[in-house]
Design a protein around this motif. Structure first.
Motif, PDB file in Angstrom:
ATOM      1  N   ASP A   1       0.832  -1.215   0.000  1.00 28.96           N
ATOM      2  CA  ASP A   1       0.000   0.000   0.000  1.00 28.96           C
ATOM      3  C   ASP A   1       0.861   1.258   0.000  1.00 28.96           C
ATOM      4  OD1 ASP A   1      -2.257  -1.501  -0.021  1.00 28.96           O
ATOM      5  OD2 ASP A   1      -2.512  -1.496   2.174  1.00 28.96           O
ATOM      6  N   GLN A   2       2.156   1.088   0.365  1.00 28.52           N
ATOM      7  CA  GLN A   2       3.068   2.252   0.412  1.00 28.52           C
ATOM      8  C   GLN A   2       3.726   2.526  -0.947  1.00 28.52           C
ATOM      9  OE1 GLN A   2       2.883   0.289   3.392  1.00 28.52           O
ATOM     10  NE2 GLN A   2       1.677   2.111   3.894  1.00 28.52           N
ATOM     11  N   THR A   3       3.549   1.595  -1.906  1.00 31.75           N
ATOM     12  CA  THR A   3       4.210   1.780  -3.209  1.00 31.75           C
ATOM     13  C   THR A   3       3.603   2.994  -3.919  1.00 31.75           C
ATOM     14  OG1 THR A   3       4.438  -0.615  -3.374  1.00 31.75           O
ATOM     15  CG2 THR A   3       4.845   0.666  -5.383  1.00 31.75           C
ATOM     16  N   LYS A   4       4.470   3.942  -4.234  1.00 36.10           N
ATOM     17  CA  LYS A   4       3.975   5.154  -4.913  1.00 36.10           C
ATOM     18  C   LYS A   4       4.523   5.253  -6.338  1.00 36.10           C
ATOM     19  CE  LYS A   4       1.543   6.921  -1.557  1.00 36.10           C
ATOM     20  NZ  LYS A   4       1.469   5.685  -0.783  1.00 36.10           N
ATOM     21  N   VAL A   5       5.694   4.632  -6.556  1.00 40.74           N
ATOM     22  CA  VAL A   5       6.345   4.722  -7.859  1.00 40.74           C
ATOM     23  C   VAL A   5       6.883   3.347  -8.243  1.00 40.74           C
ATOM     24  CG1 VAL A   5       8.457   5.550  -9.008  1.00 40.74           C
ATOM     25  CG2 VAL A   5       7.048   7.161  -7.710  1.00 40.74           C
ATOM     26  N   VAL A   6       6.672   2.977  -9.509  1.00 38.94           N
ATOM     27  CA  VAL A   6       7.310   1.773 -10.052  1.00 38.94           C
ATOM     28  C   VAL A   6       8.116   2.229 -11.272  1.00 38.94           C
ATOM     29  CG1 VAL A   6       6.949  -0.497 -11.096  1.00 38.94           C
ATOM     30  CG2 VAL A   6       5.402   0.307  -9.276  1.00 38.94           C
ATOM     31  N   ALA A   7       9.448   2.095 -11.183  1.00 37.22           N
ATOM     32  CA  ALA A   7      10.319   2.501 -12.297  1.00 37.22           C
ATOM     33  C   ALA A   7      10.942   1.238 -12.859  1.00 37.22           C
ATOM     34  CB  ALA A   7      11.396   3.459 -11.810  1.00 37.22           C
ATOM     35  N   ILE A   8      10.639   0.936 -14.100  1.00 34.78           N
ATOM     36  CA  ILE A   8      10.947  -0.415 -14.573  1.00 34.78           C
ATOM     37  C   ILE A   8      11.304  -0.408 -16.054  1.00 34.78           C
ATOM     38  CG2 ILE A   8       8.540  -0.989 -15.158  1.00 34.78           C
ATOM     39  CD1 ILE A   8       9.036  -3.663 -13.601  1.00 34.78           C
ATOM     40  N   THR A   9      12.155  -1.372 -16.431  1.00 37.50           N
ATOM     41  CA  THR A   9      12.564  -1.464 -17.834  1.00 37.50           C
ATOM     42  C   THR A   9      11.538  -2.273 -18.627  1.00 37.50           C
ATOM     43  OG1 THR A   9      14.385  -2.108 -19.280  1.00 37.50           O
ATOM     44  CG2 THR A   9      13.978  -3.549 -17.432  1.00 37.50           C
ATOM     45  N   TYR A  10      11.294  -1.849 -19.852  1.00 37.04           N
ATOM     46  CA  TYR A  10      10.380  -2.611 -20.718  1.00 37.04           C
ATOM     47  C   TYR A  10      11.148  -3.793 -21.323  1.00 37.04           C
ATOM     48  CZ  TYR A  10       6.220  -2.984 -23.719  1.00 37.04           C
ATOM     49  OH  TYR A  10       5.072  -3.392 -24.330  1.00 37.04           O
ATOM     50  N   VAL A  11      12.377  -3.490 -21.809  1.00 31.62           N
ATOM     51  CA  VAL A  11      13.249  -4.546 -22.340  1.00 31.62           C
ATOM     52  C   VAL A  11      14.646  -4.320 -21.759  1.00 31.62           C
ATOM     53  CG1 VAL A  11      14.296  -5.549 -24.394  1.00 31.62           C
ATOM     54  CG2 VAL A  11      11.945  -4.706 -24.519  1.00 31.62           C
ATOM     55  N   SER A  12      15.212  -5.366 -21.159  1.00 28.33           N
ATOM     56  CA  SER A  12      16.540  -5.236 -20.548  1.00 28.33           C
ATOM     57  C   SER A  12      17.614  -5.094 -21.623  1.00 28.33           C
ATOM     58  CB  SER A  12      16.820  -6.475 -19.694  1.00 28.33           C
ATOM     59  OG  SER A  12      18.211  -6.658 -19.550  1.00 28.33           O
ATOM     60  N   ASN A  13      18.531  -4.136 -21.392  1.00 26.32           N
ATOM     61  CA  ASN A  13      19.594  -3.928 -22.385  1.00 26.32           C
ATOM     62  C   ASN A  13      20.668  -5.003 -22.320  1.00 26.32           C
ATOM     63  OD1 ASN A  13      20.469  -2.806 -19.874  1.00 26.32           O
ATOM     64  ND2 ASN A  13      22.118  -1.751 -20.931  1.00 26.32           N
ATOM     65  N   VAL A  14      20.686  -5.809 -21.254  1.00 27.35           N
ATOM     66  CA  VAL A  14      21.673  -6.884 -21.155  1.00 27.35           C
ATOM     67  C   VAL A  14      21.036  -8.234 -21.502  1.00 27.35           C
ATOM     68  CG1 VAL A  14      23.353  -8.029 -19.672  1.00 27.35           C
ATOM     69  CG2 VAL A  14      22.860  -5.608 -19.343  1.00 27.35           C
ATOM     70  N   MET A  15      19.875  -8.500 -20.939  1.00 27.97           N
ATOM     71  CA  MET A  15      19.278  -9.826 -21.095  1.00 27.97           C
ATOM     72  C   MET A  15      18.309  -9.918 -22.276  1.00 27.97           C
ATOM     73  SD  MET A  15      20.900 -11.211 -18.701  1.00 27.97           S
ATOM     74  CE  MET A  15      20.268 -12.791 -18.160  1.00 27.97           C
ATOM     75  N   GLY A  16      17.810  -8.792 -22.742  1.00 25.67           N
ATOM     76  CA  GLY A  16      16.873  -8.816 -23.882  1.00 25.67           C
ATOM     77  C   GLY A  16      15.515  -9.410 -23.538  1.00 25.67           C
ATOM     78  N   TYR A  17      15.178  -9.459 -22.252  1.00 28.42           N
ATOM     79  CA  TYR A  17      13.864  -9.970 -21.841  1.00 28.42           C
ATOM     80  C   TYR A  17      12.829  -8.846 -21.896  1.00 28.42           C
ATOM     81  CZ  TYR A  17      16.524 -13.776 -19.601  1.00 28.42           C
ATOM     82  OH  TYR A  17      17.362 -14.832 -19.333  1.00 28.42           O
ATOM     83  N   VAL A  18      11.628  -9.193 -22.320  1.00 30.64           N
ATOM     84  CA  VAL A  18      10.526  -8.229 -22.297  1.00 30.64           C
ATOM     85  C   VAL A  18       9.772  -8.398 -20.978  1.00 30.64           C
ATOM     86  CG1 VAL A  18       8.370  -7.517 -23.407  1.00 30.64           C
ATOM     87  CG2 VAL A  18      10.295  -8.248 -24.826  1.00 30.64           C
TER      88      VAL A  18
END
Ligand code: PMP
Length: 401
Positions: free
Chosen positions: A157-174
Motif C-alpha cells: 500500500d506504500q508503493t507510490k512509484v514503479v520505475a521499470i525497464t520494458y526490455v533489458s539492455n543486457v538480457m533482452g527480456y521483455v
C-alpha cells in the motif's frame, strides 16, 4: 522479407566501411540517410528558432518541429501534448525522478528492479535518499526475468512509484508490463517505463498499456543522438513542477512570481533540440515503412543462427538464450571480454564489452563484465559468420600463450 543489400543502401556508413560488421545496435543504431537528410534540411534551409519568431522561416521551423511531435505521439498512440522532447532516455527518466523528490514522503516506496539500466536506478536512488522514501527491488527469477509474481511480493500500500525497464539492455527480456501496471495502479502507484530498448524492436501503445510515463532515445532507433522523448499522461505532467525554468515555458513573469505553461512546453525550457526532433520523426517514418514484424522476424533469425553457431565453439557461456529480442550476452572462458572485443575490432566486428551501464545485472550473473552482440535490419548471416570466425581466431590467439 528484409533484403539486407537494399537496406544497406539506406545506411551511408556502409559506403565508408563496406566490410563493417556492426553488432552493437543496442548501444546505438547506425544512422539512416533519410534522418541525416532531414537534419541537414533544417540546418541548410531553416536554422532558426521555433515558437518565437513572427517571420516565415520561424513558422516553417515551428511547423516541422510540431509535426515531429505529432508523428511521435501517433507512433506510441499518445496525444501530442503528452510528448516532451528531451535529450534522451536518461534526461527523461531524471526529469521524472527529480519532479517526484517533492512529492514522495518518508515511508513511501519506490519499486525498481535489478534489470534496470543505471539511468532507471540512480535517479530513483537519489530521489529515495532526498525524500527519505524506500527503494525496493523486484527479485529476479533464476533466469534473470522480472515476473508478475515477483512484482507482487514487493508491491504494498506504500508503493507510490514503479520505475521499470520494458526490455533489458543486457538480457533482452521483455517485462510483462501490462499486468504490472494494472497491479501498480490498484495501489495508486505511477509507473515509469524505460522503453529505450523496446522502441527499436516493438510497437508501443501507451493507451493500451495505460502507462503513466515512458522514455526513449532517438539514437537507438536510427535517429539522431541528443534527442529523446518523455511521454507522460497529460493530467500527470500538468501536476508536476517544471524541472527547468527559462525561455518559452512561462506564461506570465512578475518580479516575485511567475505562471507556467501547460505540458509539453512547461518541460521544454530554452531552445529545444529542433533538428533532433525533425530527424526523429524521419526515423519513425522509416521504421514504420519497414514494419516491426519484419524487424522482429529478421533480427530473431540472426539471433537464433548466431546462438546455434556459438554453441559449436568450446568455452562459451551464454547468459540469455531465451531473450525475447535479438540480444546475446555471453563470455568466452579464460579471456576478458574487453580483450575479445578489442581483438574482434581487428576484423571490423563491433561488439560491446563491459557491464553495459547495468552493474546490478552483472552482479546478478556473478561476473564483472560480459560481451553483448545485438542485431538490427542492416545485419545479415555473413555478419554472424564473421563474428563466429573472429571469436574462434581470438581464442586461438589468446589461448596459445
Ligand atoms: N535504458 C536502457 C535500457 C538503455 O539501454 C539505455 C542506453 N544504453 C538507456 C536507458 C539510456 O539511454 P540514453 O543513453 O540514450 O539516455
Amino acid at each position: 522479407m528484409i533484403d539486407v543489400k537494399e537496406i544497406r543502401k539506406d545506411f551511408p556508413i556502409y559506403n565508408r566501411e563496406p566490410k563493417l560488421t556492426y553488432l552493437d545496435s543496442a548501444a546505438s543504431s547506425l544512422k539512416v540517410k533519410t534522418v541525416i537528410d532531414h537534419v541537414d534540411h533544417y540546418y541548410q534551409s531553416l536554422g532558426v528558432n521555433v515558437h518565437r519568431g513572427a517571420y516565415d522561416l520561424a513558422y516553417e521551423a515551428t511547423k516541422l518541429y510540431e509535426e515531429a511531435r505529432d508523428t511521435v505521439s501517433k507512433f506510441i498512440n499518445a496525444n501530442a501534448d503528452e510528448i516532451v522532447f528531451t535529450r534522451g532516455t536518461t534526461t527523461s527518466l531524471n526529469m521524472i525522478a527529480n519532479a517526484y523528490r517533492d512529492i514522495l514522503k518518508e515511508d513511501d516506496e519506490i519499486v525498481v528492479t535489478e534489470l534496470e539500466h543505471h539511468s532507471s536506478i540512480l535517479p530513483w536512488m537519489v530521489t529515495a535518499q532526498k525524500s527519505k522514501s524506500k527503494l525496493k527491488y523486484v527479485p529476479l527469477t533464476k533466469e534473470g526475468r522480472i515476473t508478475v509474481e515477483a512484482f507482487k511480493t514487493v508491491l504494498t500500500d506504500q508503493t507510490k512509484v514503479v520505475a521499470i525497464t520494458y526490455v533489458s539492455n543486457v538480457m533482452g527480456y521483455v517485462t510483462p508490463i501490462k499486468e504490472i501496471i494494472k497491479l501498480a495502479h490498484q495501489k495508486g502507484a505511477v509507473v515509469i517505463l524505460d522503453a529505450a530498448q523496446a522502441v527499436p524492436h516493438m510497437a508501443i501503445d501507451v493507451k493500451a498499456l495505460d502507462v503513466d510515463y515512458l522514455a526513449f532515445s532517438g539514437h537507438k532507433m536510427f535517429g539522431p543522438s541528443g534527442v529523446g522523448v518523455l511521454f507522460g499522461k497529460s493530467k500527470l505532467l500538468n501536476m508536476l513542477e517544471p524541472v527547468e525554468y527559462g525561455g518559452e515555458m512561462a506564461d506570465d513573469v512578475f518580479k516575485d512570481h511567475a505562471t507556467f505553461k501547460e505540458a509539453p512546453l512547461r518541460f521544454e525550457a530554452g531552445t529545444p533540440v529542433i533538428s533532433g526532433a525533425i530527424g526523429l520523426a524521419a526515423a519513425i517514418r522509416y521504421i514504420q515503412k519497414i514494419g516491426y514484424d519484419q524487424i522482429h522476424e529478421h533480427t530473431m533469425h540472426l539471433k537464433q543462427y548466431t546462438l546455434n553457431q556459438l554453441k559449436t565453439l568450446k568455452g562459451i557461456t551464454i547468459y540469455n538464450e531465451t531473450a525475447d529480442i535479438s540480444t546475446i550476452t555471453f563470455n568466452v572462458d579464460d579471456i576478458h571480454p574487453h580483450d575479445i572485443a578489442t581483438m574482434l575490432d581487428q576484423y571490423q566486428v563491433s561488439v560491446r564489452a563491459g557491464h553495459h551501464c547495468a552493474q546490478l545485472v552483472s552482479r546478478f550473473l556473478g561476473v564483472g563484465s560480459t560481451l553483448r552482440v545485438s542485431f538490427h535490419i542492416y545485419n545479415d548471416i555473413n555478419d554472424c559468420d564473421v563474428l563466429i570466425s573472429s571469436i574462434k581466431a581470438s581464442q586461438d590467439f589468446f589461448l596459445s600463450f
